[in-house]
Design an enzyme around this catalytic site. Structure first.
Site, mmCIF file in Angstrom:
data_model
loop_
_atom_site.group_PDB
_atom_site.id
_atom_site.type_symbol
_atom_site.label_atom_id
_atom_site.label_comp_id
_atom_site.label_asym_id
_atom_site.label_seq_id
_atom_site.Cartn_x
_atom_site.Cartn_y
_atom_site.Cartn_z
ATOM 1 N N SER A 25 0.837 -1.188 0.000
ATOM 2 C CA SER A 25 0.000 0.000 0.000
ATOM 3 C C SER A 25 0.885 1.256 0.000
ATOM 4 C CB SER A 25 -0.950 -0.045 1.202
ATOM 5 O OG SER A 25 -1.980 0.913 1.061
ATOM 6 N N ASP A 34 -9.602 -4.931 -5.031
ATOM 7 C CA ASP A 34 -8.937 -3.735 -4.521
ATOM 8 C C ASP A 34 -9.291 -2.560 -5.427
ATOM 9 O OD1 ASP A 34 -7.265 -1.740 -3.616
ATOM 10 O OD2 ASP A 34 -5.437 -2.948 -3.684
ATOM 11 N N HIS A 36 -7.702 -5.425 -0.627
ATOM 12 C CA HIS A 36 -6.527 -4.652 -0.244
ATOM 13 C C HIS A 36 -5.990 -5.130 1.114
ATOM 14 C CE1 HIS A 36 -3.940 -1.147 -0.868
ATOM 15 N NE2 HIS A 36 -4.016 -0.936 0.439
#
Length: 333
Positions: A173, A272, A302
């Protein structure tokens, strides 16, 4: 492109994981104030941290090293107690939208322990400064300064069988974004001799832009990530007056064709909302003449890999192990 399993139409998450996701989202959402600040005191009530453990647990020990106390810059070193020499080093940047979490947050302590044991590798997890208290480029500066510290002190910080000439960057991320941007600085400045960057592991990297992608518009109600949440974090991190087309958010606005950018694996999940930006990042690397491989988990969301109860979490670590092994083997080919 490699794909793990056949895609499904609806996201299916085990109850244990759903509960954890709900708790994480609830507390982070409630900590975000309308004025753009974060209620850190509230977050600390639910921030379960893991101390360093010098005694091995499942063959991995950990210890903390302070780089600059004035800005709370430190890293946690995870040491795999394995035989052999020339063990790779992985410099890891945690996720959290540039605003949350740390290397001693229990999920990231667990993840780095798994990396150290499974790859195996010495894992250095960086505690960088968080937004909005510290905006761009503080996170990138901190990552780069940890590398300089390692370059100058590796003989005392790292065991003798840790090989900095087999160094990988990794991040998930926002950490994937930081890994990319720190790698750019390493390639541009070329000031390292002991450390050689040979690969980048980009796990669902946090990139964006002013336009809304198809995935952002269609994947509504997914765990952890939504346009409202990502927009809030970009406003917290980017320079005042900037928008999401800034180079920190949108890597394709930068020309890297003349840089010795490392071979990269990019991990994408089907559920995601950031997946289109991640795919674009991989394609941009290829168009720039760099080696890049896309690994897809079509039925995941995610940050899925921080949940060890999911089979795909273990599968991803095996894919990372394969990537590291192939890159290391290519060095002596």
């Amino acid at each position: 492109m490699a794909t793990e399993s056949q895609p499904i139409q609806k996201l299916a998450i085990p109850l244990k994981t759903r509960i954890a996701l709900t708790v994480i989202s609830t507390f982070t959402d409630n900590a975000q104030r309308p004025d753009g600040s974060i209620n850190r005191r509230f977050l600390r009530l639910f921030d379960f941290r893991a101390p360093p453990n010098p005694k091995p647990i499942n063959t991995v020990s950990s210890s903390d090293f302070v780089v600059d106390p004035s800005r709370d810059l430190w890293f946690r070193l995870f040491t795999p107690h394995v035989s052999g020499d020339r063990i790779p080093v992985v410099v890891f940047f945690h996720g959290g939208g540039f605003c949350f979490l740390s290397p001693n947050a229990r999920p990231y302590d667990n993840v780095c322990r798994r990396f150290a044991r499974k790859l195996p590798a010495y894992v250095i997890s960086v505690n960088y400064r968080l937004a909005p208290e510290h905006r761009y480029p503080a996170q990138y500066d901190d990552g780069f300064d940890v590398l300089k510290y390692l370059e100058e002190n590796h003989g005392t910080v790292l065991p003798a069988n840790a090989d900095l000439s087999r160094c990988f960057f990794a991040g998930d991320s926002a950490g994937g974004n930081i890994a990319h941007n720190v790698a750019l600085r390493v390639c541009r400045e070329r000031c390292f001799t002991a450390m050689r960057l040979v690969g980048l592991i980009s796990i669902q990297p946090y990139f964006g832009g002013e336009e809304r992608t198809e995935a952002e518009k269609r994947l509504v109600g997914m765990p952890l990530v939504s346009p409202d949440r990502t927009d809030w974090c970009w406003r917290a991190m980017l320079p005042e007056g900037s928008n999401r087309d800034h180079e920190a958010a949108k890597p394709s606005v930068v020309d890297i064709s003349d840089l010795d950018y490392p071979e990269t694996m990019v991990v994408v999940a089907g559920f995601d909302p950031l997946r289109d930006w991640q795919r674009s990042y991989c394609e941009w690397l290829k168009l720039s003449g760099k080696g890049a491989t896309l690994i897809e988990f079509p039925n995941m969301f995610h940050a899925f890999y921080i949940f060890p109860e999911l089979p795909e979490s273990g599968q991803l670590i095996e894919r990372i192990k394969d990537f590291v092994g192939k890159r290391v083997a290519s060095l002596s080919a």
